[in-house]
Design a protein around this motif. Structure first.
Motif, PDB file in Angstrom:
ATOM      1  N   ALA A   1       0.182   2.267  -4.476  1.00 14.44           N
ATOM      2  CA  ALA A   1       0.812   2.507  -3.174  1.00 14.44           C
ATOM      3  C   ALA A   1       0.243   1.572  -2.117  1.00 14.44           C
ATOM      4  O   ALA A   1       0.975   1.051  -1.271  1.00 14.44           O
ATOM      5  N   HIS A   2      -1.078   1.352  -2.162  1.00 17.36           N
ATOM      6  CA  HIS A   2      -1.691   0.443  -1.189  1.00 17.36           C
ATOM      7  C   HIS A   2      -1.208  -0.985  -1.420  1.00 17.36           C
ATOM      8  O   HIS A   2      -0.968  -1.738  -0.462  1.00 17.36           O
TER       9      HIS A   2
ATOM     10  N   LEU B   1       1.699  -1.905  -2.475  1.00 14.41           N
ATOM     11  CA  LEU B   1       3.038  -1.991  -1.891  1.00 14.41           C
ATOM     12  C   LEU B   1       2.975  -2.129  -0.380  1.00 14.41           C
ATOM     13  O   LEU B   1       3.749  -2.882   0.225  1.00 14.41           O
ATOM     14  N   ARG B   2       2.038  -1.414   0.256  1.00 17.10           N
ATOM     15  CA  ARG B   2       1.898  -1.525   1.714  1.00 17.10           C
ATOM     16  C   ARG B   2       1.454  -2.920   2.119  1.00 17.10           C
ATOM     17  O   ARG B   2       1.935  -3.477   3.104  1.00 17.10           O
ATOM     18  N   VAL B   3       0.521  -3.499   1.350  1.00 20.25           N
ATOM     19  CA  VAL B   3       0.077  -4.866   1.637  1.00 20.25           C
ATOM     20  C   VAL B   3       1.252  -5.833   1.504  1.00 20.25           C
ATOM     21  O   VAL B   3       1.449  -6.720   2.348  1.00 20.25           O
ATOM     22  N   LYS B   4       2.051  -5.666   0.452  1.00 16.32           N
ATOM     23  CA  LYS B   4       3.222  -6.528   0.251  1.00 16.32           C
ATOM     24  C   LYS B   4       4.180  -6.420   1.432  1.00 16.32           C
ATOM     25  O   LYS B   4       4.656  -7.444   1.956  1.00 16.32           O
ATOM     26  N   GLU B   5       4.467  -5.211   1.877  1.00 20.14           N
ATOM     27  CA  GLU B   5       5.392  -5.011   2.990  1.00 20.14           C
ATOM     28  C   GLU B   5       4.851  -5.625   4.280  1.00 20.14           C
ATOM     29  O   GLU B   5       5.601  -6.214   5.065  1.00 20.14           O
ATOM     30  N   THR B   6       3.539  -5.515   4.491  1.00 21.20           N
ATOM     31  CA  THR B   6       2.930  -6.109   5.682  1.00 21.20           C
ATOM     32  C   THR B   6       3.084  -7.620   5.676  1.00 21.20           C
ATOM     33  O   THR B   6       3.430  -8.234   6.695  1.00 21.20           O
TER      34      THR B   6
ATOM     35  N   ASN C   1       6.845  -8.499   6.284  1.00 24.74           N
ATOM     36  CA  ASN C   1       7.261  -8.277   7.666  1.00 24.74           C
ATOM     37  C   ASN C   1       6.671  -9.328   8.604  1.00 24.74           C
ATOM     38  O   ASN C   1       7.362  -9.829   9.505  1.00 24.74           O
TER      39      ASN C   1
END
Length: 240
Positions: free
Chosen positions: A162-163, A165-170, A173
């Motif tokens: 999950a973390h 995926l958050r790094v990828k999205e950051t 963006n």
């Protein structure tokens, strides 16, 4: 120079029964030299970046290939031609590749982001926290000319994935926001002029304090200046 490019994730897994996917990707590279391709994932997904018209041409190429294969299968069914031997060979080869991939990727899940190299360098310089991760997540990057592929690998635990995926999205963006505002100016040296190269680099170094949000990337034949349109225009004019 504006940053005008599109990143698309293609799923070529539908061609598994007819092609070795690595060979198909090589054909796609030859067909679309204006595009940059990321690594082929075991799932059959691959990131492709470049001008939208070139991506549209690649899409038409793949649709025509799929249509052609469908027509050949229909014709062979009518004529009763066997395909089992060819398909078995392809499946065995594909299975070996996937086994190697699964062994290599076994430690955890991997996310991939394809970035324009200039955008990546700017982010690394001014927004380094974008690429920082907690324990259990490793961020690495491989640069190939104008394209940099960022890999986010996480341990198999659910929290780590999950973390990741958050790094990828950051990263994605931040890249989109920067593409809207950044501009690049290239200052070329006279061929073989070492003195001019040193003079340009010295001028850029002295101007950095006045333009703290401008990134200067020196090369053997030129200097790239990256920043907002206003800053880059003023910076380049002062150097000239």
């Amino acid at each position: 120079q504006a940053f005008l490019s599109v990143t698309s994730i293609l799923n070529v897994a539908v061609f598994r029964d007819h092609f070795v996917l690595e060979d198909l990707v090589e054909e796609m590279r030859r067909q679309s030299p204006a595009l940059s391709f990321g690594p082929l994932q075991p799932s059959g997904r691959i990131a492709v970046q470049g001008p939208f018209p070139a991506l549209r041409v690649l899409r038409e190429f793949l649709l025509l290939k799929a249509k052609s294969l469908s027509e050949e299968e229909e014709e062979d069914r009518r004529e009763g031609k066997p395909h089992q031997r060819l398909r078995r060979k392809l499946q065995e080869h594909r299975g070996a590749l996937e086994t190697r991939s699964s062994v290599r990727d076994a430690p955890g899940e991997k996310q991939v982001v394809v970035l324009d190299t200039d955008i990546y360098l700017y982010m690394r310089c001014f927004y380094p926290r974008t690429f920082q991760a907690d324990d259990g997540v490793v961020v690495s990057a491989v640069t190939d000319g104008d394209i940099t592929t960022v890999c986010i690998e996480s341990a198999g635990r659910k929290a780590g994935a999950a973390h990741g995926l958050r790094v990828k999205e950051t990263i994605e963006n931040s890249s989109v926001k920067l593409q809207r505002v950044l501009r690049k100016e290239t200052l070329c040296f006279r061929e073989g002029s070492t003195g001019e190269k040193q003079r340009y680099e010295g001028l850029c170094e002295r101007l950095k304090s006045r333009y703290p949000k401008v990134l200067v990337v020196p090369y053997d034949t030129h200097v790239d200046v990256i920043g907002t349109s206003a800053d880059v225009g003023q910076f380049a004019e002062r150097v000239r």
